[in-house]
Scaffold this active site. Structure first.
Site, PDB file in Angstrom:
ATOM      1  N   GLY A   1     -15.414   3.060  -5.295  1.00  0.00           N
ATOM      2  CA  GLY A   1     -14.085   3.629  -5.550  1.00  0.00           C
ATOM      3  C   GLY A   1     -13.948   4.086  -6.994  1.00  0.00           C
ATOM      4  O   GLY A   1     -14.882   3.978  -7.794  1.00  0.00           O
TER       5      GLY A   1
ATOM      6  N   ASP B   1     -17.180  -4.898   5.085  1.00  0.00           N
ATOM      7  CA  ASP B   1     -15.795  -4.556   5.432  1.00  0.00           C
ATOM      8  C   ASP B   1     -14.945  -5.809   5.191  1.00  0.00           C
ATOM      9  O   ASP B   1     -15.084  -6.802   5.918  1.00  0.00           O
ATOM     10  CB  ASP B   1     -15.752  -4.123   6.907  1.00  0.00           C
ATOM     11  N   ILE B   2     -14.086  -5.748   4.199  1.00  0.00           N
ATOM     12  CA  ILE B   2     -13.361  -6.975   3.830  1.00  0.00           C
ATOM     13  C   ILE B   2     -12.335  -7.409   4.875  1.00  0.00           C
ATOM     14  O   ILE B   2     -11.824  -8.510   4.811  1.00  0.00           O
ATOM     15  CB  ILE B   2     -12.693  -6.863   2.429  1.00  0.00           C
TER      16      ILE B   2
ATOM     17  N   THR C   1      -5.508   2.801  -0.660  1.00  0.00           N
ATOM     18  CA  THR C   1      -4.731   3.309  -1.794  1.00  0.00           C
ATOM     19  C   THR C   1      -3.913   4.571  -1.480  1.00  0.00           C
ATOM     20  O   THR C   1      -3.397   5.203  -2.399  1.00  0.00           O
ATOM     21  CB  THR C   1      -5.662   3.594  -2.996  1.00  0.00           C
TER      22      THR C   1
ATOM     23  N   THR D   1      -0.684  -3.738  -8.527  1.00  0.00           N
ATOM     24  CA  THR D   1      -0.022  -2.481  -8.874  1.00  0.00           C
ATOM     25  C   THR D   1       1.389  -2.678  -9.435  1.00  0.00           C
ATOM     26  O   THR D   1       2.056  -3.665  -9.114  1.00  0.00           O
ATOM     27  CB  THR D   1       0.071  -1.601  -7.599  1.00  0.00           C
ATOM     28  N   ASP D   2       1.835  -1.712 -10.204  1.00  0.00           N
ATOM     29  CA  ASP D   2       3.229  -1.705 -10.688  1.00  0.00           C
ATOM     30  C   ASP D   2       4.213  -1.450  -9.540  1.00  0.00           C
ATOM     31  O   ASP D   2       5.414  -1.648  -9.698  1.00  0.00           O
ATOM     32  CB  ASP D   2       3.407  -0.625 -11.763  1.00  0.00           C
TER      33      ASP D   2
ATOM     34  N   TYR E   1       2.905   0.166   0.670  1.00  0.00           N
ATOM     35  CA  TYR E   1       1.738  -0.160  -0.167  1.00  0.00           C
ATOM     36  C   TYR E   1       2.088  -1.279  -1.141  1.00  0.00           C
ATOM     37  O   TYR E   1       1.357  -2.269  -1.261  1.00  0.00           O
ATOM     38  CB  TYR E   1       1.303   1.116  -0.903  1.00  0.00           C
TER      39      TYR E   1
ATOM     40  N   LYS F   1       0.388  -4.966  -1.327  1.00  0.00           N
ATOM     41  CA  LYS F   1      -0.312  -5.426  -2.537  1.00  0.00           C
ATOM     42  C   LYS F   1       0.321  -6.720  -3.050  1.00  0.00           C
ATOM     43  O   LYS F   1      -0.378  -7.606  -3.542  1.00  0.00           O
ATOM     44  CB  LYS F   1      -0.287  -4.339  -3.623  1.00  0.00           C
TER      45      LYS F   1
HETATM   46  N1  LIG Z   1      -5.275   4.550  -8.127  1.00  0.00           N
HETATM   47  C1  LIG Z   1      -4.170   4.124  -8.717  1.00  0.00           C
HETATM   48  O1  LIG Z   1      -3.404   4.902  -9.318  1.00  0.00           O
HETATM   49  C2  LIG Z   1      -3.826   2.665  -8.690  1.00  0.00           C
HETATM   50  C3  LIG Z   1      -4.680   1.726  -8.139  1.00  0.00           C
HETATM   51  N2  LIG Z   1      -4.349   0.405  -8.138  1.00  0.00           N
HETATM   52  C4  LIG Z   1      -5.276  -0.582  -7.585  1.00  0.00           C
HETATM   53  O2  LIG Z   1      -6.493  -0.485  -8.288  1.00  0.00           O
HETATM   54  C5  LIG Z   1      -7.575  -0.845  -7.430  1.00  0.00           C
HETATM   55  C6  LIG Z   1      -8.648   0.216  -7.480  1.00  0.00           C
HETATM   56  O3  LIG Z   1      -8.100   1.453  -6.990  1.00  0.00           O
HETATM   57  P1  LIG Z   1      -8.937   2.807  -6.969  1.00  0.00           P
HETATM   58  O4  LIG Z   1     -10.316   2.555  -7.463  1.00  0.00           O
HETATM   59  O5  LIG Z   1      -8.116   3.851  -7.614  1.00  0.00           O
HETATM   60  O6  LIG Z   1      -8.972   3.068  -5.394  1.00  0.00           O
HETATM   61  P2  LIG Z   1     -10.009   3.927  -4.514  1.00  0.00           P
HETATM   62  O7  LIG Z   1      -9.249   4.348  -3.318  1.00  0.00           O
HETATM   63  O8  LIG Z   1     -10.689   4.940  -5.355  1.00  0.00           O
HETATM   64  O9  LIG Z   1     -11.099   2.848  -4.106  1.00  0.00           O
HETATM   65  C7  LIG Z   1     -10.860   1.868  -3.152  1.00  0.00           C
HETATM   66  C8  LIG Z   1     -12.191   1.396  -2.595  1.00  0.00           C
HETATM   67  O10 LIG Z   1     -11.940   0.415  -1.578  1.00  0.00           O
HETATM   68  C9  LIG Z   1     -12.856   0.630  -0.541  1.00  0.00           C
HETATM   69  N3  LIG Z   1     -12.361   0.067   0.715  1.00  0.00           N
HETATM   70  C10 LIG Z   1     -11.322   0.513   1.477  1.00  0.00           C
HETATM   71  N4  LIG Z   1     -11.230  -0.228   2.597  1.00  0.00           N
HETATM   72  C11 LIG Z   1     -12.215  -1.162   2.547  1.00  0.00           C
HETATM   73  C12 LIG Z   1     -12.642  -2.213   3.407  1.00  0.00           C
HETATM   74  N5  LIG Z   1     -12.039  -2.446   4.575  1.00  0.00           N
HETATM   75  N6  LIG Z   1     -13.693  -2.981   3.028  1.00  0.00           N
HETATM   76  C13 LIG Z   1     -14.323  -2.750   1.863  1.00  0.00           C
HETATM   77  N7  LIG Z   1     -13.979  -1.767   0.998  1.00  0.00           N
HETATM   78  C14 LIG Z   1     -12.932  -0.982   1.344  1.00  0.00           C
HETATM   79  C15 LIG Z   1     -12.993   2.143  -0.459  1.00  0.00           C
HETATM   80  O11 LIG Z   1     -14.179   2.500   0.213  1.00  0.00           O
HETATM   81  C16 LIG Z   1     -13.019   2.511  -1.944  1.00  0.00           C
HETATM   82  O12 LIG Z   1     -14.332   2.469  -2.437  1.00  0.00           O
HETATM   83  C17 LIG Z   1      -6.954  -1.077  -6.061  1.00  0.00           C
HETATM   84  O13 LIG Z   1      -6.720  -2.457  -5.894  1.00  0.00           O
HETATM   85  C18 LIG Z   1      -5.627  -0.362  -6.129  1.00  0.00           C
HETATM   86  O14 LIG Z   1      -4.679  -0.917  -5.253  1.00  0.00           O
HETATM   87  C19 LIG Z   1      -3.192  -0.046  -8.707  1.00  0.00           C
HETATM   88  C20 LIG Z   1      -2.298   0.840  -9.260  1.00  0.00           C
HETATM   89  C21 LIG Z   1      -2.529   2.266  -9.292  1.00  0.00           C
END
Ligand SMILES: NC(=O)C1=CN([C@@H]2O[C@H](COP(=O)(O)OP(=O)(O)OC[C@H]3O[C@@H](n4cnc5c(N)ncnc54)[C@H](O)[C@@H]3O)[C@@H](O)[C@H]2O)C=CC1
Length: 280
Positions: free
Chosen positions: A10, A36-37, A62, A103-104, A127, A131
Site C-alpha cells: 500500500g 488476508d487479514i 481505505t 485516522t482523524d 470508514y 477504524k
Molecule cells: N490514505 C489516507 O489519506 C489515510 C490513511 N490512513 C490509514 O493509513 C493506513 C495506510 O493507508 P494507505 O497506505 O494510504 O492505504 P492503501 O489503500 O494504499 O493500502 C492499504 C493496503 O491494505 C491492503 N489490504 C486491503 N485489504 C486487505 C486484507 N484483507 N488483507 C491484507 N491486506 C489488505 C491493500 O492491499 C493495500 O496494500 C491505513 O490504516 C489507513 O486507514 C489514515 C488516514 C488517512
C-alpha cells in the site's frame, strides 16, 4: 528483532518498507494475496510460523466513499474491524508489539480546537466508525501496542490528493477545490520515520497522533501543490462538491504527544516540497 509489515504494497506500507531497507532493518512484508487479514486461520498460521516480534499493520480498506454503501460497507467492516481484530489477537497470542494506523476521521470535526489523544471521538462516516472499532479492538486485546492516528496521507506509492492535483493540472487550466475542510497533510516519509522511531526508541505504548506540522484546507493544499503551474484554482464549499461520505470540517490533530517523545516534525509545506523534489 523479527519485523512483519502487513499491507506492504500500500501507499504507507511501501514507504515504510523502503525506509526499513535503507536502515538495514530486516522484515517480512505481506500483501493481501500472501495474507488476508480477514481470515483468522490464515493470520494465526502465519504468526505461528513466522513468530514476529514487531508487527506494522498498514493494511486497511481505505475507500472512504465506497464504505458508505454495499459492497464497500461490508469490505470496510471486514478489513478494518475484523481484520484489525485478527492481527491484534495474533500479535497478543504470540507476544508481538503491534503498530496500528488509524485516522482523524474518528472525530466529527465540529470543534475549532485541535483534537488531542484524549478528545472524545465521534466518527461521522462508515470508514471512521470502522477504524475507531479497530482502535478499540487493539487497545482492548493488546498489552504492547501503538495506535497512530494520521490524516490526509500523501506519498510516492499511492493514489493521493497530491498526485490527483498534479494530474488534473496536465489537462485543466481551472480547478475548484474545497475550502471549508481543514486538516493536516501527512507525508508517508514523516509517518514511516515515526513508526520506526517508536520501535527504536521504545517510546511508551499507547495512542499517538502524527501528521506534518501546520494545518490547511484542501484549497490551500492545492494552491501549494500547483504553485509553479499556470492553473487557476477557485475555492468551493463542501456543499458545492458533494461526496458520499461526510468529511470532518476541522480535523486538526494536536501533535504535542509525538513531539514530547523527542520526534521532530517538519511542516506540511516542507514535506510537500521534499516529496515533489523526490518524484521529479
Ligand atoms: N490514505 C489516507 O489519506 C489515510 C490513511 N490512513 C490509514 O493509513 C493506513 C495506510 O493507508 P494507505 O497506505 O494510504 O492505504 P492503501 O489503500 O494504499 O493500502 C492499504 C493496503 O491494505 C491492503 N489490504 C486491503 N485489504 C486487505 C486484507 N484483507 N488483507 C491484507 N491486506 C489488505 C491493500 O492491499 C493495500 O496494500 C491505513 O490504516 C489507513 O486507514 C489514515 C488516514 C488517512
Amino acid at each position: 528483532m523479527k519485523v512483519l509489515v502487513i499491507g506492504a504494497s500500500g501507499q504507507l506500507g511501501s514507504e515504510l518498507c523502503r525506509m526499513l531497507d535503507k536502515k538495514g532493518i530486516e522484515y517480512l512484508g505481506t500483501n493481501s494475496k500472501d495474507l488476508d487479514i480477514t481470515d483468522w486461520n490464515a493470520v494465526n498460521q502465519y504468526f505461528k510460523e513466522y513468530r514476529p516480534q514487531l508487527v506494522y499493520n498498514c493494511a486497511a480498506y481505505t475507500n472512504v466513499d465506497g464504505a458508505e454503501d454495499t459492497p464497500g460497507k461490508i469490505a470496510n467492516y471486514k478489513v478494518n474491524v475484523i481484520g484489525t481484530k485478527n492481527v491484534a489477537a495474533a500479535s497478543e497470542k504470540f507476544g508481538a508489539t503491534l503498530i496500528y494506523i488509524s485516522t482523524d476521521y474518528v472525530f466529527d470535526g465540529n470543534n475549532s480546537e485541535m483534537y488531542t489523544e484524549k478528545s472524545p471521538t465521534n466518527p461521522q462516516n462508515e470508514y471512521g466508525r470502522a477504524k475507531l472499532a479497530g482502535e478499540q479492538a487493539v487497545s482492548k486485546i493488546m498489552s504492547k501496542y501503538y495506535i497512530i492516528r494520521t490524516s490526509w496521507v500523501f506519498g510516492e506509492y499511492g493514489k493521493n490528493f497530491v498526485y490527483t492535483m498534479l494530474n488534473l493540472a496536465k489537462t485543466h487550466d481551472h480547478l475548484t477545490v474545497v475550502n471549508d475542510q481543514k486538516g493536516r497533510p501527512t507525508w508517508t516519509k514523516t509517518l514511516s520515520e515515526f513508526m520506526i522511531y517508536a520501535m527504536e526508541n521504545e517510546i511508551p505504548y499507547g495512542l499517538y497522533q502524527l501528521s506534518n506540522e501546520e494545518s490547511c484546507t484542501w484549497y490551500e493544499f492545492a494552491k501549494e501543490i500547483l504553485k509553479e503551474q499556470n492553473v487557476k484554482i477557485d475555492p468551493v464549499t463542501s456543499d458545492e462538491f458533494p461526496q458520499r461520505a461526510y468529511r470532518p470540517k476541522h480535523s486538526v490533530m494536536d501533535l504535542a504527544k509525538a513531539e514530547s517523545v523527542g520526534f521532530e516534525i517538519i511542516s506540511w509545506k516542507e514535506a510537500l516540497s521534499n516529496f515533489i523534489n523526490d518524484v521529479n
